[in-house]
Design a protein around this motif. Structure first.
Motif: not given
Length: 195
Positions: A126-130, A170-176
């Motif tokens: 549960s991270f602030s930027s998803g 990883e970001s919400g868009a699955r970027a490392h």
């Protein structure tokens, strides 16, 4: 992953023997401090919080000196910060299977060394930027410790383990975005009972 560790232990136990007068089993209960590696100045710049907890593990002695230890810790929720700013949290549950060598000829102290593998399960990110984390991580496990016998069955135990564990962020868009190197050091004191 837990099933793999359990299967390895059972496989070793079915092919090994100890002296008839001893069952070979040792059960330990410890108070642990889990210190995470500080990543504040490298890579992603995130650092997970340290934890104090209680834990139990079990060892089986294959002979007088060699034992196999299985450690399984319940999931712990770790807050994550970067430069003092809260980034969120995740849960981690580490498990380790370690082959130990014990020096048992000394009366008052019986030190040991161990090496093996660990698997850490990650969940509840549960991270602030998803951002998200990996589901699991495999790595080495190193150990040093000592038992201080009280009588034939009971002893006081001091133990330190280093578990090599990391997870990709990883970001919400699955970027490392980076890698969070946890590599916890577990320092514990407790009691042991040899059956």
């Amino acid at each position: 992953m837990k099933k793999v560790l359990i299967s390895l232990v059972l496989g070793v136990l079915t092919t090994s023997h100890v002296a008839a007068q001893e069952s070979g089993w040792m059960l330990r209960a410890r108070a642990l401090h889990m210190k995470m590696q500080d990543n504040g100045t490298s890579g992603l710049g995130w650092t997970a919080e340290n934890k104090s907890l209680t834990a139990m593990d079990v060892s089986y002695f294959l002979n007088k000196n060699v034992a196999v230890e299985l450690l399984g810790l319940p999931a712990q929720t770790h807050g994550v910060t970067s430069a003092g700013v809260n980034q969120g949290s995740f849960s981690a549950s580490p498990h380790a299977l370690v082959l130990q060598y014990h020096l048992t000829d000394w009366v008052r102290v019986q030190p040991y060394l161990g090496a093996g593998i660990n698997n850490t399960q990650y969940s509840s990110a549960s991270f602030s930027s998803g951002q998200s984390v990996d589901r699991s991580s495999w790595g080495a496990a190193l150990q040093i410790g000592a038992n201080f016998p009280i009588d034939k069955n009971w002893s006081v135990n001091l133990d330190m383990k280093r578990l090599y564990s990391q997870t990709d962020i990883e970001s919400g868009a699955r970027a490392h975005l980076g890698t969070l190197k946890l590599n916890p050091t577990l320092t514990g004191v407790g009691v042991a009972y040899r059956f």
